[in-house]
Design an enzyme around this catalytic site. Sequence first.
Site, PDB file in Angstrom:
ATOM      1  N   HIS A 134       0.806  -1.218   0.000  1.00  0.00           N
ATOM      2  CA  HIS A 134       0.000   0.000   0.000  1.00  0.00           C
ATOM      3  C   HIS A 134       0.844   1.274   0.000  1.00  0.00           C
ATOM      4  O   HIS A 134       0.340   2.341   0.334  1.00  0.00           O
ATOM      5  CB  HIS A 134      -0.901   0.026   1.239  1.00  0.00           C
ATOM      6  CG  HIS A 134      -1.828  -1.127   1.381  1.00  0.00           C
ATOM      7  ND1 HIS A 134      -2.762  -1.438   0.425  1.00  0.00           N
ATOM      8  CD2 HIS A 134      -1.981  -2.051   2.375  1.00  0.00           C
ATOM      9  CE1 HIS A 134      -3.466  -2.503   0.833  1.00  0.00           C
ATOM     10  NE2 HIS A 134      -2.998  -2.903   2.001  1.00  0.00           N
ATOM     11  N   HIS A 190      -7.953  -3.736  -0.793  1.00  0.00           N
ATOM     12  CA  HIS A 190      -7.444  -5.056  -1.174  1.00  0.00           C
ATOM     13  C   HIS A 190      -8.299  -5.648  -2.284  1.00  0.00           C
ATOM     14  O   HIS A 190      -8.269  -6.847  -2.534  1.00  0.00           O
ATOM     15  CB  HIS A 190      -7.455  -6.005   0.019  1.00  0.00           C
ATOM     16  CG  HIS A 190      -6.804  -5.426   1.227  1.00  0.00           C
ATOM     17  ND1 HIS A 190      -7.506  -4.809   2.212  1.00  0.00           N
ATOM     18  CD2 HIS A 190      -5.499  -5.340   1.570  1.00  0.00           C
ATOM     19  CE1 HIS A 190      -6.656  -4.376   3.146  1.00  0.00           C
ATOM     20  NE2 HIS A 190      -5.438  -4.680   2.773  1.00  0.00           N
TER      21      HIS A 190
END
Lengths: 333, 333
Positions: A58, A220
């Site tokens: 991320h 996700h």
Amino acid sequence: MKKIINEPAAFVDEFVEGILLAHPDLLKTPADDRRVLVRADAPVAGKVGIVTGGGSGHLPLFKGYVGRGLCDGVAIGNVFSSPSSAQVLEATKAVSGGAGVLYLYGNYGGDVFNFDLATDMAELEGIPTLTAIGRDDVASQPKERSADRRGVAGILFAFKGAGAAAERGDTLEQVAAVAEDIIDNTATMGIGISPTILPTTGKPSFELGDGEMEVGIGIHGEPGFHRGELESADRIAERLTERLVADLGIGSGDRVAVLVNGMGATPLEELYLLFRRVHQLLSEQGITISKNYIGEYATSLEMAGASISLLALNDERLALLNAPAESPFFKEA
Amino acid sequence: MKKIINEPAAFVDEFVEGILLAHPDLLKTPADDRRVLVRADAPVAGKVGIVTGGGSGHLPLFKGYVGRGLCDGVAIGNVFSSPSSAQVLEATKAVSGGAGVLYLYGNYGGDVFNFDLATDMAELEGIPTLTAIGRDDVASQPKERSADRRGVAGILFAFKGAGAAAERGDTLEQVAAVAEDIIDNTATMGIGISPTILPTTGKPSFELGDGEMEVGIGIHGEPGFHRGELESADRIAERLTERLVADLGIGSGDRVAVLVNGMGATPLEELYLLFRRVHQLLSEQGITISKNYIGEYATSLEMAGASISLLALNDERLALLNAPAESPFFKEA
């Protein structure tokens, strides 16, 4: 699968090594396995420490928000996987300056489980902790169940605000209250137009048709609440902004901070198209944008897509956003 | 074609409008059509102005490097197309503070043509100009024809250095000499693993097989000198670094600045993998990295790929890199 990587299993260790080689003046690791990063001057005596953590993949989240006026340390999981409680504890000990430690991370089962375990372990070490959990994704649960929402890009605001509060000398209870206050006033929604590919499996995280978008997607690739034909940038900005404004209950005369976040593959130009329309929409409603962030702040490897976050502002929250901060990935002068 | 856009023909105008709405404290436009951006305090009296420009689709290049300690203005072309000479002239007039204007841009036919025309037009307006042209792509021409090389991401170093020189009060000749000196000591090479899709046509800029990479690719997808199987991050870093070190003729005891640049869709994690190996390789050769930049500095919309740039340093060049600078996309404190 097209990735610029070496052994998939070494992905996290290697890029963290790269981060340490690049920024030795700002970051260091207390851990042999490099799964913990802390600011180079940690622990800061007398200051509340802030530890975050979560899965990798991320960047700049989470590792990117370790620095002065931000978090003090991060526990680093594998791609899209929680760090262990032992790693969280290691970060906690490394940043503890005697004023307690705030755990500040996003609302995912594995992270909650491991940070909660670490809370007990830290207590045994004599380090008091409090916890604040980012839960800004309005698409993941309705307003009345907002405590169950996922945490996504809007946690940036909490990092910035709580980090500034800790830096000015607030107590642990005060820093936690600042984080909770910001989380309560943050709302995010995103869209995805192409999936992430996991380094270990080489497989896409989800499937999406050629001309489709997923509205309300998680970082996700968690499903949203609407899948349909890809719409224009303006229409997407309208969809997201409308929902966020309603969720926060803001209107004419109010002020906000806006984060237009790219999820990885989306060009910066497209993020500015979204911001343009958000600005128009909020202006029409008499809402002032007092601060904006446009770029990649919380990605999902190479997912194409974007999210919009709003933080309802008051003088205190705006001052915290404007306080100085510095990490390799974030600067506020 | 999956893009978060509105009418393809409005793409540039709309994202530039977004930039202006987001950063009114740092940028303004003197042009009705918003195809020129200048720093908000332009013209700065007595300071050499620096004008850059080129095609759109490369954010943060070129618009992102307009600010204090960087360029003063930019002329904005359509996607991958040169701005017009009239736009360059408009930028020139808007940044002219009485000490002349340096044109600093990448080596592409259309840009050279239009900036050269603008030179003559500026002269008629009584504004002296000099020109320095970025030509850092070692894959595009051999060393003996380096004047014909394309300009790619390494122009960042020239913006930073020339901008700092102008800010400290250097004359036009001196600022141009600084830019030339940096350009002469900069080398870049890139690889591409997936193409850009042009907003107006919806077509990929080039075709590449599923497991292939193109070594030496340009930032518009221009072909490189080798197409083959996608290699590991380490092997790619080795290929590129070896070539750059040889081209610059550097070795043990020398210092460099390193730029690992993502072309759009490549995750930041992968850029840190590349940096890790570059750091290892240079260390082994006794070359010190005194400054690094890792992230998206010159993109090609959503192309996946990366480039590595090296600038051979001396004390003067390093001091110029470390001088303060601020734009919406670049900060040096």
